[in-house]
Design a protein around this motif. Structure first.
Motif, PDB file in Angstrom:
ATOM      1  N   SER A 196       0.826  -1.209   0.000  1.00  0.00           N
ATOM      2  CA  SER A 196       0.000   0.000   0.000  1.00  0.00           C
ATOM      3  C   SER A 196       0.860   1.258   0.000  1.00  0.00           C
ATOM      4  CB  SER A 196      -0.944  -0.003   1.204  1.00  0.00           C
ATOM      5  OG  SER A 196      -0.213  -0.065   2.432  1.00  0.00           O
ATOM      6  N   GLY A 197       2.010   1.209   0.702  1.00  0.00           N
ATOM      7  CA  GLY A 197       2.912   2.345   0.720  1.00  0.00           C
ATOM      8  C   GLY A 197       3.468   2.664  -0.661  1.00  0.00           C
ATOM      9  N   LEU A 198       3.827   1.625  -1.418  1.00  0.00           N
ATOM     10  CA  LEU A 198       4.357   1.828  -2.768  1.00  0.00           C
ATOM     11  C   LEU A 198       3.281   2.366  -3.713  1.00  0.00           C
ATOM     12  CD1 LEU A 198       6.631  -1.313  -3.215  1.00  0.00           C
ATOM     13  CD2 LEU A 198       7.372   1.070  -3.097  1.00  0.00           C
ATOM     14  N   ILE A 199       2.049   1.902  -3.548  1.00  0.00           N
ATOM     15  CA  ILE A 199       0.957   2.401  -4.390  1.00  0.00           C
ATOM     16  C   ILE A 199       0.719   3.884  -4.126  1.00  0.00           C
ATOM     17  CG2 ILE A 199      -1.524   2.228  -4.851  1.00  0.00           C
ATOM     18  CD1 ILE A 199      -1.267  -0.786  -4.250  1.00  0.00           C
ATOM     19  N   ILE A 200       0.678   4.252  -2.844  1.00  0.00           N
ATOM     20  CA  ILE A 200       0.489   5.669  -2.493  1.00  0.00           C
ATOM     21  C   ILE A 200       1.661   6.506  -2.993  1.00  0.00           C
ATOM     22  CG2 ILE A 200       0.288   7.294  -0.575  1.00  0.00           C
ATOM     23  CD1 ILE A 200      -1.097   5.050   1.003  1.00  0.00           C
ATOM     24  N   PHE A 201       2.877   5.973  -2.815  1.00  0.00           N
ATOM     25  CA  PHE A 201       4.061   6.705  -3.290  1.00  0.00           C
ATOM     26  C   PHE A 201       4.010   6.913  -4.799  1.00  0.00           C
ATOM     27  CE2 PHE A 201       8.203   6.274  -5.364  1.00  0.00           C
ATOM     28  CZ  PHE A 201       8.824   7.425  -4.919  1.00  0.00           C
ATOM     29  N   SER A 202       3.599   5.894  -5.545  1.00  0.00           N
ATOM     30  CA  SER A 202       3.554   6.023  -7.003  1.00  0.00           C
ATOM     31  C   SER A 202       2.535   7.075  -7.434  1.00  0.00           C
ATOM     32  CB  SER A 202       3.228   4.671  -7.647  1.00  0.00           C
ATOM     33  OG  SER A 202       1.928   4.224  -7.288  1.00  0.00           O
TER      34      SER A 202
END
Length: 309
Positions: A277-283
């Motif tokens: 979820s962190g990577l999705i938000i970061f992207s």
């Protein structure tokens, strides 16, 4: 790979599928009625505990549909009562109330440690031998005393590191020893990689807010105007660099990383939900940040530059 190879050997020698062999030769003789390679749908073992794990510092129910290429290395589900029956068989050198199920020399081989301190999937130490496992949302720990005088099973429907250490503390108590303190600070609820991703995302959000704020402020004061910039080599190089950086980051997140961890896409990476979820938000933030920079370079210009044209 070691247990996968053993599965192949068992199937070749016995001529029956591994799961069937285990049922007929281990589970049924020991009366392990709640042990097997189950799907856990609504029609089978519906009273099974529901898994939980931490997601951004909050313990939440967690479920995942899992498919295994092999059965010997993953996918076996059981309960404490059944595992206790299996452990009693090991403690009694393979002897059960109905007869000799496993040869004693085979059990000796199971717990014979190699130079790395590992037997047949058991970690062998001077005072104990243990095996751990789990699924997303579940953990399991089996510990035997080195003299095979007793053992214990700890199952938990939550996925967290402290569960494994709790099993050893129970072992120490039964053994007559002193349990080790398990402090909350030693078991962070948020993955360290997720914290780094979150920190970078927050930093990008701060920069994005500053860029947007200063741009709108300058537009309001008349210092900047919306106008297409004159083409220049330096501006072209900056734009190309931003494009390479943007697509490079997105390629790593959505192509290379899933390949390295062995999943079809980032959305299938369920092992670390905080990281996913962190990577999705970061992207998403990275996309907005890059878009704002592109627009600022292309269409936001200083007033004096426009007048000079």
């Amino acid at each position: 790979m070691n247990t996968d190879l053993l599965q192949i050997i068992i199937e070749e020698v016995s001529g029956v599928p591994f799961t069937k062999y285990m049922v007929e030769n281990i589970f049924k003789p020991l009366g392990m009625k709640r042990t097997g390679y189950f799907t856990f749908d609504n029609h089978h073992l519906s009273n099974t505990a529901r898994g939980h794990r931490y997601q951004w510092d909050k313990i939440k129910p967690y479920e995942e549909k899992l498919v295994y290429a092999t059965s010997s290395s993953a996918g076996l589900s059981s309960n404490a009562t059944d595992l206790a029956k299996f452990m009693m068989c090991l403690l009694n050198e393979g002897i059960t109330p109905t007869g000799n199920l496993i040869r004693s020399n085979s059990i000796t081989e199971i717990f014979k440690a190699n130079r790395y301190g590992v037997g047949y999937n058991w970690y062998v130490y001077p005072h104990n031998m243990y095996m751990e496992g789990g699924l997303p949302g579940f953990t399991s720990t089996m510990v035997l005393s080195s003299d095979k005088s007793f053992g214990l099973v700890l199952l938990s429907n939550s996925k967290q590191d402290i569960t494994y250490h709790s099993g050893f503390n129970l072992f120490r108590i039964v053994e007559g020893g002193t349990p080790k303190p398990l402090l909350d600070k030693d078991f962070p609820k948020v993955n360290s990689a997720a914290k780094i991703i979150l920190g970078i995302t927050i930093f990008l959000c701060i920069i994005l807010t500053f860029v947007l704020g200063s741009t709108f402020y300058n537009l309001e004061k008349g210092r900047h105007r919306v106008a297409f910039a004159k083409p220049s080599f330096s501006r072209f190089c900056v734009i190309i660099s931003l494009l390479v950086l943007y697509f490079g980051v997105m390629y790593y997140i959505y192509v290379l990383l899933p390949f390295y961890v062995g999943v079809p896409s980032l959305f299938n990476f369920k092992k670390e939900p905080d990281v996913t979820s962190g990577l999705i938000i970061f992207s998403i933030v990275h996309t907005l940040f890059s878009l704002v920079l592109f627009l600022k370079i292309l269409i936001i210009q200083k007033v004096k530059q426009i007048q000079s044209v």
